[in-house]
Design a protein around this motif. Sequence first.
Motif, PDB file in Angstrom:
ATOM      1  N   MET A  80      -3.598   2.041  -1.603  1.00 28.25           N
ATOM      2  CA  MET A  80      -4.044   0.847  -0.880  1.00 28.25           C
ATOM      3  C   MET A  80      -5.171   1.210   0.075  1.00 28.25           C
ATOM      4  O   MET A  80      -5.040   2.123   0.889  1.00 28.25           O
ATOM      5  CB  MET A  80      -2.869   0.231  -0.108  1.00 28.25           C
ATOM      6  CG  MET A  80      -3.250  -0.944   0.779  1.00 28.25           C
ATOM      7  SD  MET A  80      -3.759  -2.406  -0.168  1.00 28.25           S
ATOM      8  CE  MET A  80      -2.176  -2.905  -0.865  1.00 28.25           C
ATOM      9  N   LYS A  81      -6.283   0.510  -0.028  1.00 25.92           N
ATOM     10  CA  LYS A  81      -7.418   0.728   0.859  1.00 25.92           C
ATOM     11  C   LYS A  81      -7.420  -0.361   1.936  1.00 25.92           C
ATOM     12  O   LYS A  81      -7.260  -1.546   1.612  1.00 25.92           O
ATOM     13  CB  LYS A  81      -8.715   0.693   0.066  1.00 25.92           C
ATOM     14  CG  LYS A  81      -8.831   1.797  -0.986  1.00 25.92           C
ATOM     15  CD  LYS A  81     -10.172   1.746  -1.688  1.00 25.92           C
ATOM     16  CE  LYS A  81     -10.325   0.503  -2.521  1.00 25.92           C
ATOM     17  NZ  LYS A  81     -11.610   0.496  -3.276  1.00 25.92           N
TER      18      LYS A  81
ATOM     19  N   SER B 260       4.709  -3.706  -3.591  1.00 27.17           N
ATOM     20  CA  SER B 260       3.614  -4.491  -4.155  1.00 27.17           C
ATOM     21  C   SER B 260       3.269  -5.627  -3.197  1.00 27.17           C
ATOM     22  O   SER B 260       4.163  -6.275  -2.644  1.00 27.17           O
ATOM     23  CB  SER B 260       4.016  -5.077  -5.513  1.00 27.17           C
ATOM     24  OG  SER B 260       4.270  -4.045  -6.442  1.00 27.17           O
ATOM     25  N   MET B 261       1.997  -5.838  -2.993  1.00 30.99           N
ATOM     26  CA  MET B 261       1.556  -6.861  -2.047  1.00 30.99           C
ATOM     27  C   MET B 261       1.649  -8.254  -2.669  1.00 30.99           C
ATOM     28  O   MET B 261       1.086  -8.510  -3.730  1.00 30.99           O
ATOM     29  CB  MET B 261       0.117  -6.585  -1.596  1.00 30.99           C
ATOM     30  CG  MET B 261      -0.402  -7.590  -0.584  1.00 30.99           C
ATOM     31  SD  MET B 261      -2.048  -7.150   0.065  1.00 30.99           S
ATOM     32  CE  MET B 261      -3.048  -7.254  -1.434  1.00 30.99           C
TER      33      MET B 261
ATOM     34  N   LEU C 136      -2.354   6.105   3.191  1.00 31.47           N
ATOM     35  CA  LEU C 136      -3.210   4.940   3.012  1.00 31.47           C
ATOM     36  C   LEU C 136      -4.656   5.356   3.269  1.00 31.47           C
ATOM     37  O   LEU C 136      -4.919   6.266   4.051  1.00 31.47           O
ATOM     38  CB  LEU C 136      -2.803   3.818   3.969  1.00 31.47           C
ATOM     39  CG  LEU C 136      -1.376   3.285   3.833  1.00 31.47           C
ATOM     40  CD1 LEU C 136      -1.127   2.182   4.850  1.00 31.47           C
ATOM     41  CD2 LEU C 136      -1.110   2.783   2.427  1.00 31.47           C
TER      42      LEU C 136
ATOM     43  N   ILE D 216       3.456  -1.545   3.236  1.00 34.71           N
ATOM     44  CA  ILE D 216       2.140  -1.546   2.594  1.00 34.71           C
ATOM     45  C   ILE D 216       2.036  -0.398   1.588  1.00 34.71           C
ATOM     46  O   ILE D 216       1.493  -0.553   0.486  1.00 34.71           O
ATOM     47  CB  ILE D 216       1.018  -1.436   3.653  1.00 34.71           C
ATOM     48  CG1 ILE D 216       0.985  -2.698   4.526  1.00 34.71           C
ATOM     49  CG2 ILE D 216      -0.336  -1.209   2.988  1.00 34.71           C
ATOM     50  CD1 ILE D 216       0.051  -2.593   5.713  1.00 34.71           C
TER      51      ILE D 216
ATOM     52  N   ASN E  94      -8.799  -3.389   0.141  1.00 27.39           N
ATOM     53  CA  ASN E  94      -7.922  -4.390  -0.467  1.00 27.39           C
ATOM     54  C   ASN E  94      -7.248  -5.251   0.595  1.00 27.39           C
ATOM     55  O   ASN E  94      -6.896  -6.402   0.347  1.00 27.39           O
ATOM     56  CB  ASN E  94      -6.816  -3.719  -1.292  1.00 27.39           C
ATOM     57  CG  ASN E  94      -7.351  -2.707  -2.275  1.00 27.39           C
ATOM     58  OD1 ASN E  94      -7.146  -1.508  -2.115  1.00 27.39           O
ATOM     59  ND2 ASN E  94      -8.052  -3.185  -3.294  1.00 27.39           N
ATOM     60  N   LEU E  95      -7.072  -4.653   1.780  1.00 29.33           N
ATOM     61  CA  LEU E  95      -6.308  -5.297   2.844  1.00 29.33           C
ATOM     62  C   LEU E  95      -7.068  -5.143   4.165  1.00 29.33           C
ATOM     63  O   LEU E  95      -7.461  -4.035   4.531  1.00 29.33           O
ATOM     64  CB  LEU E  95      -4.926  -4.656   2.954  1.00 29.33           C
ATOM     65  CG  LEU E  95      -3.958  -5.235   3.986  1.00 29.33           C
ATOM     66  CD1 LEU E  95      -3.594  -6.678   3.634  1.00 29.33           C
ATOM     67  CD2 LEU E  95      -2.683  -4.373   4.052  1.00 29.33           C
TER      68      LEU E  95
END
Length: 267
Positions: free
Chosen positions: A1-2, A94-95, A29, A90, A37-38
Motif C-alpha cells: 500500500m502506497k 483489503s481496502m 507501508l 491498512i 493509493n491512500l
Amino acid sequence: MKFSIVHRGDSQSESITEQFYKLATKYRLIEDNHSPNLIISIGGDGTMLEAFHSNQHRLQEVAFLGIHTGHLGFYADWQPDQLETIISLIATQSMKTIEYPLLKIKIQTNDQKDYEYLALNEFTVKNLEKTLVMKIKINHEDFEMFRGDGLCISTPSGSTGYNKSLGGALIHPSLESIQVSEMASINNRVYRTIGSPLVLPKHHHIDLYPQYQGEIRFTLDHLSMQMKNVYSIQGFVADEKIRFARYRPFPFWSRVREAFIGNEHMD
C-alpha cells in the motif's frame, strides 16, 4: 500500500504524523507523494478539504482516510490513540471504499471564458458591494429572481456544514443530489423568493445569472475568490466522486448524532 499524508500543521498533527511514519515503516507501508493509493488526512475537516483539492485530478486512483485532531470532523473515522490499529488494518486488510457525490460548478464570463470547479462541501456566492440579485433558472426554466445576501449550493456530505446553519436539510451522501439554500433573502410585497432550500437530483442543474456587472465573491469549500464580469453560474452533481477508505463501519447518521447531539442526551 502506497500512502501520502496531508496534515494540519499544528503541534498535535505533526506529532501524529511522525508517529505514523514510524509505524508505517514497521508495517512496511510505502510513502509515495506522486502516486499513492491512500491519502491520509491528519487534522480536521479543513485538512480533508485541502487533501481533496490537492488531489482532485486523480480521484479515480486514490481513496482518503481521516485521523481526527480537530474539534469537529465529519470526514475523519479515527482518533489519534487508534493510530497503530489503523496502520495494522491498512497493512493487512483489503481496502473497502465508499463514494460520496461532489458538486460541479461552471462559471461563464461575458467575454466567453469558462471555468470549472469541484466542491466536496459547498459553493457560495455573494456580492461585495450591495444586495445580491440573481435570476435563477432550474433546467433552463425561469424559477425566481433572488434578492438577498447570497446563495449556498452544497453536497449531501456538505449539508452538515454552512448549509445547516442556513436552515438547510441534512442529506445522506448516498443520495446523488445538490441543495440550494438562501442567505437572508428579501421577502416582502414587492420581492419574493421561494424561501426554502431546494434539493435537486442528479441530471438536474441550477443556473444563476447576476443582474449587474460588479465583482462577485465566491467560496469553494475553504477557498475564496473574486470575479468580475460573470455571465452565469451553473451547479449540478458532478460525474466525479470522492472515495473514502473504510476499515470499519461508521454510519453517516452516527456522525450527525455525535456531532450535534452527543450520546449523553440519549437517556
